[in-house]
Design a protein around this motif. Sequence first.
Motif, mmCIF file in Angstrom:
data_model
loop_
_atom_site.group_PDB
_atom_site.id
_atom_site.type_symbol
_atom_site.label_atom_id
_atom_site.label_comp_id
_atom_site.label_asym_id
_atom_site.label_seq_id
_atom_site.Cartn_x
_atom_site.Cartn_y
_atom_site.Cartn_z
ATOM 1 N N THR A 295 -15.792 25.982 20.454
ATOM 2 C CA THR A 295 -14.430 25.440 20.425
ATOM 3 C C THR A 295 -14.414 24.305 19.415
ATOM 4 O OG1 THR A 295 -14.062 25.977 22.760
ATOM 5 C CG2 THR A 295 -12.585 24.361 21.760
ATOM 6 N N VAL A 296 -13.445 24.320 18.521
ATOM 7 C CA VAL A 296 -13.344 23.310 17.470
ATOM 8 C C VAL A 296 -12.166 22.389 17.751
ATOM 9 C CG1 VAL A 296 -13.222 22.902 14.986
ATOM 10 C CG2 VAL A 296 -14.183 25.038 15.841
ATOM 11 N N ILE A 297 -12.442 21.100 17.813
ATOM 12 C CA ILE A 297 -11.402 20.089 18.018
ATOM 13 C C ILE A 297 -11.154 19.408 16.682
ATOM 14 C CG2 ILE A 297 -10.715 18.036 19.304
ATOM 15 C CD1 ILE A 297 -11.091 20.554 21.054
ATOM 16 N N LEU A 298 -9.986 19.614 16.108
ATOM 17 C CA LEU A 298 -9.668 19.086 14.784
ATOM 18 C C LEU A 298 -8.719 17.902 14.885
ATOM 19 C CD1 LEU A 298 -9.012 22.218 12.529
ATOM 20 C CD2 LEU A 298 -11.102 20.878 12.742
ATOM 21 N N ALA A 299 -9.175 16.739 14.414
ATOM 22 C CA ALA A 299 -8.269 15.613 14.224
ATOM 23 C C ALA A 299 -7.314 15.956 13.083
ATOM 24 C CB ALA A 299 -9.066 14.350 13.893
ATOM 25 N N GLN A 300 -6.298 15.148 12.891
ATOM 26 C CA GLN A 300 -5.374 15.374 11.780
ATOM 27 C C GLN A 300 -6.145 15.336 10.461
ATOM 28 O OE1 GLN A 300 -2.389 12.338 12.400
ATOM 29 N NE2 GLN A 300 -1.187 13.650 13.758
ATOM 30 N N GLN A 301 -5.906 16.330 9.608
ATOM 31 C CA GLN A 301 -6.683 16.505 8.384
ATOM 32 C C GLN A 301 -5.772 16.687 7.179
ATOM 33 O OE1 GLN A 301 -9.853 16.185 8.470
ATOM 34 N NE2 GLN A 301 -10.391 16.575 10.612
ATOM 35 N N VAL B 75 -9.742 27.113 18.196
ATOM 36 C CA VAL B 75 -9.366 25.866 17.532
ATOM 37 C C VAL B 75 -8.263 25.162 18.302
ATOM 38 C CG1 VAL B 75 -8.446 24.829 15.418
ATOM 39 C CG2 VAL B 75 -9.994 26.794 15.278
ATOM 40 N N ALA B 76 -8.412 23.836 18.456
ATOM 41 C CA ALA B 76 -7.342 22.983 18.987
ATOM 42 C C ALA B 76 -7.090 21.894 17.957
ATOM 43 C CB ALA B 76 -7.748 22.376 20.327
ATOM 44 N N ARG B 77 -5.834 21.732 17.546
ATOM 45 C CA ARG B 77 -5.480 20.827 16.449
ATOM 46 C C ARG B 77 -4.648 19.653 16.959
ATOM 47 N NH1 ARG B 77 -2.572 25.835 13.910
ATOM 48 N NH2 ARG B 77 -2.301 25.995 16.173
ATOM 49 N N GLU B 78 -5.031 18.471 16.491
ATOM 50 C CA GLU B 78 -4.250 17.288 16.844
ATOM 51 C C GLU B 78 -2.847 17.414 16.247
ATOM 52 O OE1 GLU B 78 -4.326 12.389 16.557
ATOM 53 O OE2 GLU B 78 -5.724 13.563 15.347
ATOM 54 N N GLY B 79 -1.853 17.089 17.070
ATOM 55 C CA GLY B 79 -0.468 17.213 16.635
ATOM 56 C C GLY B 79 0.156 18.531 17.041
ATOM 57 N N LEU C 215 -2.021 0.590 25.347
ATOM 58 C CA LEU C 215 -1.702 1.474 26.465
ATOM 59 C C LEU C 215 -1.138 2.760 25.877
ATOM 60 C CD1 LEU C 215 -1.841 1.268 29.576
ATOM 61 C CD2 LEU C 215 0.585 0.682 29.543
ATOM 62 N N MET C 216 -1.726 3.897 26.258
ATOM 63 C CA MET C 216 -1.394 5.167 25.610
ATOM 64 C C MET C 216 -0.963 6.214 26.623
ATOM 65 S SD MET C 216 -4.986 5.493 23.465
ATOM 66 C CE MET C 216 -5.879 5.767 25.019
ATOM 67 N N THR C 217 -0.163 7.148 26.146
ATOM 68 C CA THR C 217 0.020 8.421 26.839
ATOM 69 C C THR C 217 -0.550 9.486 25.914
ATOM 70 O OG1 THR C 217 1.991 7.740 28.052
ATOM 71 C CG2 THR C 217 1.661 10.108 27.750
ATOM 72 N N LEU C 218 -1.523 10.216 26.417
ATOM 73 C CA LEU C 218 -2.179 11.255 25.627
ATOM 74 C C LEU C 218 -1.772 12.629 26.143
ATOM 75 C CD1 LEU C 218 -5.810 9.779 25.491
ATOM 76 C CD2 LEU C 218 -3.967 9.485 23.815
ATOM 77 N N ALA D 23 -7.551 10.617 21.637
ATOM 78 C CA ALA D 23 -6.971 11.948 21.863
ATOM 79 C C ALA D 23 -7.982 13.045 21.526
ATOM 80 C CB ALA D 23 -5.703 12.114 21.021
ATOM 81 N N VAL D 24 -8.707 12.851 20.426
ATOM 82 C CA VAL D 24 -9.736 13.819 20.021
ATOM 83 C C VAL D 24 -10.850 13.882 21.060
ATOM 84 C CG1 VAL D 24 -11.537 14.255 18.301
ATOM 85 C CG2 VAL D 24 -9.230 13.634 17.561
ATOM 86 N N ALA D 25 -11.285 12.710 21.532
ATOM 87 C CA ALA D 25 -12.355 12.656 22.537
ATOM 88 C C ALA D 25 -11.933 13.350 23.825
ATOM 89 C CB ALA D 25 -12.734 11.199 22.815
ATOM 90 N N LEU D 26 -10.718 13.097 24.266
ATOM 91 C CA LEU D 26 -10.214 13.723 25.495
ATOM 92 C C LEU D 26 -10.173 15.239 25.344
ATOM 93 C CD1 LEU D 26 -8.931 13.531 28.320
ATOM 94 C CD2 LEU D 26 -6.709 13.217 27.183
#
Length: 494
Positions: free
Chosen positions: A246-252, A271-275, A291-294, A318-321
Amino acid sequence: MSESDPFDEIVAEETDRDPDLAVIEAGSRTLRTQGGPPQADVPSRPDDPEVDKALRDVEAELATRWGETKLEPSVSRISALMDVLGEPQRSYPSIHITGTNGKTSTARMIEALLGAFELRTGRYTSPHVQSVTERISLDGAAISAERFIETYQDIKPYVEMVDAQQEYRLSFFEVLTGMAYAAFADAPVDVAVVEVGMGGSWDATNVIDGDVAVVTPIDLDHTDRLGSTPAEIAGEKAGIVKQDATVILAQQPVDAAQVLLKKAVEVDATVAREGLEFGVTSRQVAVGGQLMTLRGLGGEYPEVYLPLHGAHQAHNAAVALAAVEAFFGVGAQRAEPLDIDTVRKAFAAVSSPGRLEVVRRSPTVVLDAAHNPAGARVTAEAIGEAFDFSRLIGVVGASGDKNVRGLLEAFEPIFAEIVVTQNSTHRAMDADALAAIAVEVFGDERVQVEPRLPDALEAAITLAEEEGEYTGGGVLVTGSVITVGEARLLLGKG
């Protein structure tokens, strides 16, 4: 909530403030209390003189090997070492992390989350801030000097055996990687969180098959070795994406994302993409952090307090979660999200030494390990958001192989003046050479040269104090992880 609820009590105390801000502050303080204070796990030298000597002997032996800037792009030597050690890296699942910036902070967050869910973790990150033992962590803390020495002595005969068989001896980083994988197997850990040293395909860490591959934001760095465009660099970093992972992609950048997605298709990776599949829904500045909502793969996680500053750290969270959700099968084998209270407690206890870390007050001194233009830009933005400095003095000591002009240009808008210096390593850019570039960026009147770091810190603090005790002068020490680590020691941390 009952009248005695600490959240209500804190809000009630904030009668002279904006009601919304009072609620945000109360939430952050309450969550921080629940999670306990963040622990910056940067070990100091051993107290026992014999142990300290033994550790220095190991460090001296490691220093005779190729340093981390000298590379021969191959995994043949580390593969040979793993073979004679009995493939220790195959004895536990792993989460493998690459990218340009944010890898270590993201690794620490992943480690905290996994630990909160009662898994025994091993974390391997680089470079270190103060002690080489920081690079190998078990259960959220750097291994002891004694264990570091013991691990080195255990694998040393095998290292020497491989050295004798190979064209080049194992490098400093390859030996440390072997030590980490052996230590994790010996512990044993339930999961390893592994940050690449550089790139991906031929990085020494890439003898693992990560169940989850994480790619933090890609930008231009190490262009002489990895490529001159985000797409070329992504091609190297895509090497950690393995079959069925499983690939977790931050914004690129678009061209980097295309390369990474193509590799995922080739190896049938999910693949799971941020955003898109996950991200940061909202974030607000709070006392000591945010303070965040993820939005994760399994749903929303509201009111998550993170004691780190900056939008970039929220994105790292968000990426870590998402990485931990993927590890547990959320979004694939199971639909429900992770337990929200456990997630909150984990994030509230996260620390990341040397990343917008406050080490002194009056004036405030902040340390940040930004060492390339992309890192400098997010640090500059975060400083403006999290601190109300009326006058900020920069202390910059950079490595000679970095884009120093780009780094300085990113900081120019926020520094009233800059003190250029150099750290103690051979990689450090000469202070006068750095000053010549700084003068072109800042102008002669805003640049001061202090080749010795202690003198540079003293000069910067004096400049910040000229504003007066209550007028908001501050100091940011940056440019290199090594500069930050040495400043941290000089300022009494560790």
